[in-house]
Design a protein around this motif. Structure first.
Motif, short mmCIF file in Angstrom:
data_model
loop_
_atom_site.label_atom_id
_atom_site.label_comp_id
_atom_site.label_asym_id
_atom_site.label_seq_id
_atom_site.Cartn_x
_atom_site.Cartn_y
_atom_site.Cartn_z
N ILE A 127 -4.07 4.57 4.01
CA ILE A 127 -4.71 3.43 4.66
C ILE A 127 -4.03 2.15 4.21
N THR A 128 -4.25 1.07 4.94
CA THR A 128 -3.59 -0.18 4.64
C THR A 128 -4.21 -0.85 3.42
N ARG A 129 -3.50 -1.84 2.87
CA ARG A 129 -4.04 -2.54 1.71
C ARG A 129 -5.32 -3.31 2.04
N SER A 142 0.85 -1.19 0.00
CA SER A 142 0.00 0.00 0.00
C SER A 142 0.88 1.23 0.00
N GLN A 152 -7.60 -2.41 4.11
CA GLN A 152 -8.64 -1.39 4.14
C GLN A 152 -9.02 -0.95 2.72
N LEU A 156 -11.18 -3.69 1.21
CA LEU A 156 -12.52 -3.70 1.78
C LEU A 156 -13.38 -2.62 1.14
N LEU A 157 -12.82 -1.42 1.02
CA LEU A 157 -13.55 -0.33 0.37
C LEU A 157 -13.82 -0.65 -1.10
#
Length: 248
Positions: free
Chosen positions: A228-230, A224, A232, A235-236
């Motif tokens: 934000i993390t990968r 990432s 996250q 998920l988005l």
């Protein structure tokens, strides 16, 4: 309007410069002559993309068991032929039920596979930028004026590959004839290869992916480069894809 007019200065959050630059590039390219459509025709496709959401026929089809159960005429702007309008409206209003039949029907109506791919590209780019604007509660950008000129009408060396609905450029051909077109060689994801029958559209798609998602070289890795993390990010992305009925 010029591409320089694209700005998110009034947004309630800070928008990265690379996102603004990618959207400006998109707005410039959608109305430049492409491989198979003039700038004016591409502008008409972009305008029809925005118009499709108000089509009564599409709304009725959405409620039907199959879109092919409902016949009639689209509520179009009148600038495009019916086969092109059908493609635009189906992609915009009912993307979750697209099948290869749409490609075959378009071909039978006189729309070549390369013309079809370029239509898909323009629709996708307009929906992309418009969706981003809506997501941050910003007004939609006015469509720019069309550039003059003729399409290049250059068809790349592309073959039907791996069950795709349209011809794709093989990785070895891309490396030979279109350096940098694919980020991952033979491992380049299909979603990045889907528009390769019109290489310039693939290049713009890659630029948008790099700005809005992750750089292409990280598509298949857990890296990432964002705030934000990968997990996250994924998920988005998965939630947005599900809401938008993304084929993938």
């Amino acid at each position: 309007m010029t591409t320089q007019d694209i700005s998110y200065a009034g947004a309630s959050m800070a928008i990265r410069d690379d996102l603004v630059a990618a959207h400006r590039r998109t707005w410039e390219q959608i109305t430049r002559p492409g491989a198979w459509w003039t700038g004016a025709e591409r502008l008409a496709i972009a305008a029809e993309t925005r118009n499709a959401g108000d089509c009564a026929l599409c709304a009725e089809r959405r409620e039907a068991l199959s879109p092919y159960d409902v016949t009639g005429a689209h509520d179009s702007l009148g600038a495009l032929t019916e086969p092109v309008v059908e493609v635009v409206h189906r992609i915009v209003t009912d993307p979750g039920r697209l099948t290869e039949k749409l490609v075959r029907d378009s071909a039978e109506a006189g729309l070549s596979d390369a013309h079809y791919v370029e239509v898909v590209a323009v629709v996708v780019f307009v929906v992309n930028v418009d969706t981003f604007a809506r997501a941050i509660d910003a007004p939609l950008h006015p469509l720019p004026e069309a550039f003059r000129g003729e399409p290049s009408r250059v068809r790349p060396d592309a073959d039907q590959a791996d069950g795709a609905w349209v011809p794709l450029i093989a990785a070895e051909v891309a490396e030979r004839d279109h350096p940098g077109l694919y980020s991952g060689g033979a491992r380049t994801p299909y979603v990045q290869r889907a528009l390769s029958l019109v290489p310039d559209e693939t290049r713009l798609f890659t630029e948008l992916v790099a700005a809005e998602y992750v750089p292409p070289q990280h598509l298949l890795t857990p890296v990432s480069t964002r705030a934000i993390t990968r997990p996250q990010i994924e998920l988005l992305a998965a939630r947005v894809s599900a809401v938008n009925e993304c084929f993938y």
